[in-house]
Write an enzyme that holds these catalytic residues in place. Structure first.
Site: not given
Ligand code: H2U
Ligand code: ZN
Length: 419
Positions: A118, A141, A185, A234, A238, A388
């Site tokens: 946020c 990070d 958010h 949120h 990436q 399988y």
């Protein structure tokens, strides 16, 4: 019984394309015309450069009948990876007494003081997010890839020649970033406006462009939902950029290169053209994009997003293409959420031409996105890739055509291309 014949033709048309390098004699194109207002639609197949006799002999050679694609076990070929998937439509009705996931339906606040994504909040490493108003990108990070590793390939145990062949490692350099899609958010990408989705597309494109100056492969992706291991609700995705081609990219690179060499046009450009004439697997589409359940899909409601024009990478998309993509994503995500009435979990990601590369060296690439949702039959029953599938090959019960049909039924708008 017109339909099974048409399905044979559709299947054979595609198989001839992908089999050409392995000895089949040619390539054919076909087209189907349907009258969707009438349940007894009329169909017509137009086959070029391969006549029906050839199709029939190929059909026998491959030992498959069209009706098998609807109700009998068969395997489908993924021309992008060179892998096969076992399809078992006869199993679709088996009872389920296994694990049931809990849907997370908690109402979320628009701002969560404890959320590390946020605006204005502190992250795990002590840094603070700015008071961002649309999107925000920061270096992960806990990055899985790091820049400036010493380069080289080595065999850690070189006592014997055998060891260097068996115990191999190489260095990898890269960077990982997190992309917040919105300061809100409580929203998912599906709930953002088309304008906001367009901003995310622009960030994906500019990040690809920037990181492509330094790295070979830029992987943009989103893990959505707890069931996919997403650590935070949120809305975010990436980016992992690396100086090597990861496995999936390497497979797609090789298959697309050999397809272009054999057919003189890119694999996924041909595939999009073919699918655009076949309503069976289209989920949503617009003037510049298609979302289909690919013929070779593994995940029950997997989709492949394809531009209708040959495009190498996200930064190459023009203004109208980005706008149309925002429209398509908005409708696809709404469709997914509609299917089981929950925010649909998935892993999605973009695949575009590796860097560096002038047009001629990567012309075999076509930009595309994969959506891999795990849900199978309800908001709470997911598919597992086990047994399988871990030891043999991927398997599905619901056919790609049945999945597309179910998604189309809940799509916000239905597109049908009559030609
Ligand atoms: P998911 O998309 O799987 O939820 O991952 C979110 C990423 O956010 C994860 O890779 C990173 C994690 O390393 N992260 C930060 O960079 N800073 C933080 O303060 C917490 C999480
Ligand atoms: Zn948040």
């Amino acid at each position: 019984m017109v339909q099974p014949v048409i399905m044979d033709l559709a299947y054979q048309a595609f198989r001839i394309d992908v089999k050409a390098g392995e000895g089949a004699s040619g390539r054919c194109e076909w087209r189907e015309l349907r009258n969707h207002e009438n349940a007894d639609y009329t169909s017509e197949a137009v086959v070029k450069r391969a006549d029906v006799g050839e199709l029939t002999s190929n059909l026998e050679r491959w030992g498959i009948a069209g009706s098998q694609l609807v109700d009998r076990p068969h395997r489908r070929y993924n021309p992008l990876t060179g892998e096969w998937v076992l399809v078992s439509p006869q199993r679709a009705k088996r009872p389920w007494q296994g694990q049931v996931e809990q849907p997370s339906l908690d109402a979320r606040p628009s701002y969560d003081p404890g959320c590390y994504l946020c605006p204005g909040n502190q992250r795990a490493n002590g840094e603070c997010n700015p008071a961002y108003a649309s999107t925000h990108v920061f270096v992960n990070d806990f990055s899985a890839l790091l820049p400036d590793s010493p380069t080289g390939e080595s065999a850690p145990l070189q006592k014997a020649e055998l060891a260097s062949a068996l115990l191999r490692a190489e260095s990898v350099n890269g960077v990982c970033r997190v992309v917040c899609f919105s300061p809100r958010h409580d929203l998912t990408l599906a709930e953002l406006s088309e304008v906001e989705i367009r901003q995310v597309i622009d960030v994906w494109a500019s990040q690809t462009e920037e990181l492509g100056q330094r790295y070979r492969w830029i992987q943009i992706f989103e893990n959505k939902g707890e069931v996919m291991g997403c650590s935070n609700p949120h809305p975010h995705g990436q980016i992992w950029a690396a100086d090597v081609l990861p496995n999936e990219a390497r497979k797609e690179d090789a298959r697309q290169a050999s397809y272009l060499a054999q057919h003189s046009s890119p694999l996924l450009v041909d595939y999009a053209n073919l699918e655009a004439t076949l309503p069976e697997r289209i989920v949503v589409a617009n003037e510049r994009w298609l979302a289909v359940v690919p013929f070779w899909a593994i995940w029950p409601f997997e989709t492949l997003i394809l531009p209708r024009r040959h495009v190498l990478r996200l930064p190459d998309l023009g203004d109208a293409e980005r706008q149309d993509l925002a429209d398509l994503l908005k409708r696809l995500l709404a469709t997914y959420d509609n299917l089981f009435g929950v925010p649909f979990p998935y892993s999605m990601g973009w695949h575009g031409a590796p860097f560096p590369g002038d047009y001629s060296s990567v012309a075999h690439w076509q930009l595309h996105a994969h959506y891999y949702p795990p849900l199978l039959r309800s908001a709470t029953v997911r598919k597992f890739m086990v047994g399988y599938e871990m030891l043999g090959e991927a398997q599905r019960d619901l056919t790609a055509e049945q999945a597309a049909e179910r998604l189309r039924r809940v799509a916000s708008a239905l597109y049908l291309d009559a030609n």
